[in-house]
Design a protein around this motif. Structure first.
Motif, mmCIF file in Angstrom:
data_model
loop_
_atom_site.group_PDB
_atom_site.id
_atom_site.type_symbol
_atom_site.label_atom_id
_atom_site.label_comp_id
_atom_site.label_asym_id
_atom_site.label_seq_id
_atom_site.Cartn_x
_atom_site.Cartn_y
_atom_site.Cartn_z
ATOM 1 N N ASP A 1 0.827 -1.206 0.000
ATOM 2 C CA ASP A 1 0.000 0.000 0.000
ATOM 3 C C ASP A 1 0.865 1.261 0.000
ATOM 4 O O ASP A 1 0.568 2.227 -0.703
ATOM 5 C CB ASP A 1 -0.926 0.003 1.213
ATOM 6 N N CYS A 2 1.941 1.253 0.791
ATOM 7 C CA CYS A 2 2.849 2.406 0.836
ATOM 8 C C CYS A 2 3.498 2.627 -0.519
ATOM 9 O O CYS A 2 3.634 3.767 -0.977
ATOM 10 C CB CYS A 2 3.916 2.202 1.907
ATOM 11 N N TRP A 3 3.887 1.530 -1.163
ATOM 12 C CA TRP A 3 4.515 1.633 -2.488
ATOM 13 C C TRP A 3 3.527 2.202 -3.495
ATOM 14 O O TRP A 3 3.887 3.070 -4.296
ATOM 15 C CB TRP A 3 5.007 0.266 -2.938
ATOM 16 N N LEU A 4 2.272 1.744 -3.441
ATOM 17 C CA LEU A 4 1.267 2.223 -4.378
ATOM 18 C C LEU A 4 0.975 3.709 -4.171
ATOM 19 O O LEU A 4 0.802 4.468 -5.135
ATOM 20 C CB LEU A 4 -0.021 1.408 -4.230
ATOM 21 N N ILE A 5 0.931 4.138 -2.898
ATOM 22 C CA ILE A 5 0.696 5.552 -2.601
ATOM 23 C C ILE A 5 1.835 6.407 -3.152
ATOM 24 O O ILE A 5 1.613 7.443 -3.777
ATOM 25 C CB ILE A 5 0.533 5.770 -1.085
ATOM 26 N N GLU A 6 3.078 5.957 -2.927
ATOM 27 C CA GLU A 6 4.227 6.717 -3.403
ATOM 28 C C GLU A 6 4.298 6.711 -4.924
ATOM 29 O O GLU A 6 4.600 7.743 -5.545
ATOM 30 C CB GLU A 6 5.522 6.128 -2.817
ATOM 31 N N TYR A 7 3.997 5.592 -5.534
ATOM 32 C CA TYR A 7 3.981 5.501 -7.002
ATOM 33 C C TYR A 7 2.945 6.461 -7.575
ATOM 34 O O TYR A 7 3.203 7.164 -8.552
ATOM 35 C CB TYR A 7 3.682 4.074 -7.435
ATOM 36 N N SER A 8 1.782 6.518 -6.938
ATOM 37 C CA SER A 8 0.729 7.425 -7.396
ATOM 38 C C SER A 8 1.162 8.877 -7.251
ATOM 39 O O SER A 8 0.903 9.703 -8.137
ATOM 40 C CB SER A 8 -0.550 7.178 -6.595
ATOM 41 N N ARG A 9 1.837 9.195 -6.151
ATOM 42 C CA ARG A 9 2.321 10.559 -5.926
ATOM 43 C C ARG A 9 3.328 10.961 -7.000
ATOM 44 O O ARG A 9 3.223 12.048 -7.594
ATOM 45 C CB ARG A 9 2.975 10.671 -4.542
ATOM 46 N N ILE A 10 4.303 10.110 -7.265
ATOM 47 C CA ILE A 10 5.330 10.402 -8.267
ATOM 48 C C ILE A 10 4.702 10.543 -9.648
ATOM 49 O O ILE A 10 5.039 11.459 -10.415
ATOM 50 C CB ILE A 10 6.413 9.304 -8.279
ATOM 51 N N THR A 11 3.774 9.655 -9.970
ATOM 52 C CA THR A 11 3.119 9.693 -11.275
ATOM 53 C C THR A 11 2.361 11.003 -11.463
ATOM 54 O O THR A 11 2.433 11.629 -12.532
ATOM 55 C CB THR A 11 2.157 8.506 -11.427
ATOM 56 N N LYS A 12 1.640 11.439 -10.436
ATOM 57 C CA LYS A 12 0.886 12.692 -10.511
ATOM 58 C C LYS A 12 1.821 13.878 -10.698
ATOM 59 O O LYS A 12 1.580 14.755 -11.550
ATOM 60 C CB LYS A 12 0.059 12.886 -9.240
#
Length: 247
Positions: free
Chosen positions: A8-19
């Motif tokens: 979940d932490c990885w997905l949140i960070e991936y989403s942040r970087i992508t945005k």
């Protein structure tokens, strides 16, 4: 459960970087489309003074190999290539945006330096820097766009290994970035991948360049306005300029 939390932490960070990268793409592509290279009144109007002044350390070299990380459309790459026009060598230009590199190649033809320009499409954090290759490595407001502190340190390691003896690095790094909506006064979450405190950034740089000859280091608090998605934004940053020579 532990593995699930990590995922979940990885997905949140991936989403942040992508945005962040999508917003940065839109901002830069709008600038490159609306402003010409070296157009007066824009941030593309001239190269960074420190970058060009530092290049003069190689005036007596017959062959100079330069790496420009986060080159954009050539604000610094084109003038450096012009300075090397009657020498041997080249400017290797790396950027994550194909649109930027395409315009850079057009500008290289326009300014008659295409023979001195080599382009590579890559995330800086993933770009492989060949060992003992470069006399001069430039990174202007680009290293803070890698995806993590770990990647930042890894890129610095690659840069160090890729630099010849007596080679020079010229870094301009933003820290403690703040963003504010100018119309509402609302404090916004800064759209930057790596937003280190100035103190922590300085510690990393000091450790990385231990044993190098520091030629210049300055820290300036800067504020400037941009437009993002039609909204006027005020940016504030503590900007570190750092130039050092490998011993």
């Amino acid at each position: 459960m532990h593995e699930g939390e990590l995922r979940d932490c990885w997905l949140i960070e991936y989403s942040r970087i992508t945005k962040i990268r999508e917003e940065e793409r839109k901002y830069h592509e709008a600038c490159y489309e609306n402003y010409k290279l070296f157009e007066e009144g824009t941030w593309l109007s001239k190269p960074v003074k420190t970058v060009m002044q530092t290049l003069s350390h190689f005036d007596d070299y017959e062959n100079v190999t330069v790496l420009d990380l986060g080159c954009g459309v050539g604000r610094n790459s084109i003038p450096m290539a012009e300075a090397l026009k009657y020498k041997g060598g080249k400017v290797v230009c790396v950027d994550i945006l194909q649109s930027a590199l395409t315009k850079l190649l057009v500008y290289s033809e326009q300014f008659d330096v295409s023979e001195r320009i080599e382009t590579h499409l890559s995330d800086i954090g993933e770009y492989d820097i060949a060992a003992d290759t470069y006399d001069y490595i430039v990174a202007v407001s680009s290293l803070e766009h890698v995806d993590s502190e770990q990647t930042f340190k890894r890129v610095l390691d690659r840069m160090t290994m890729g630099t010849k003896d007596k080679g020079i690095h010229c870094l301009i790094l933003n820290s403690q970035l703040q963003e504010m909506d100018k119309l509402t006064g609302e404090e916004l979450t800064p759209l930057i991948e790596l937003n280190l405190t100035t103190e922590h950034l300085q510690t990393i740089i000091d450790n990385q360049y231990e044993g190098w000859e520091v030629l210049l280091t300055t820290l300036n608090n800067l504020a400037f306005d941009i437009e993002r998605n039609g909204r006027p934004i005020r940016l504030k940053t503590a900007c570190l300029t750092f130039v050092a020579r490998k011993q």
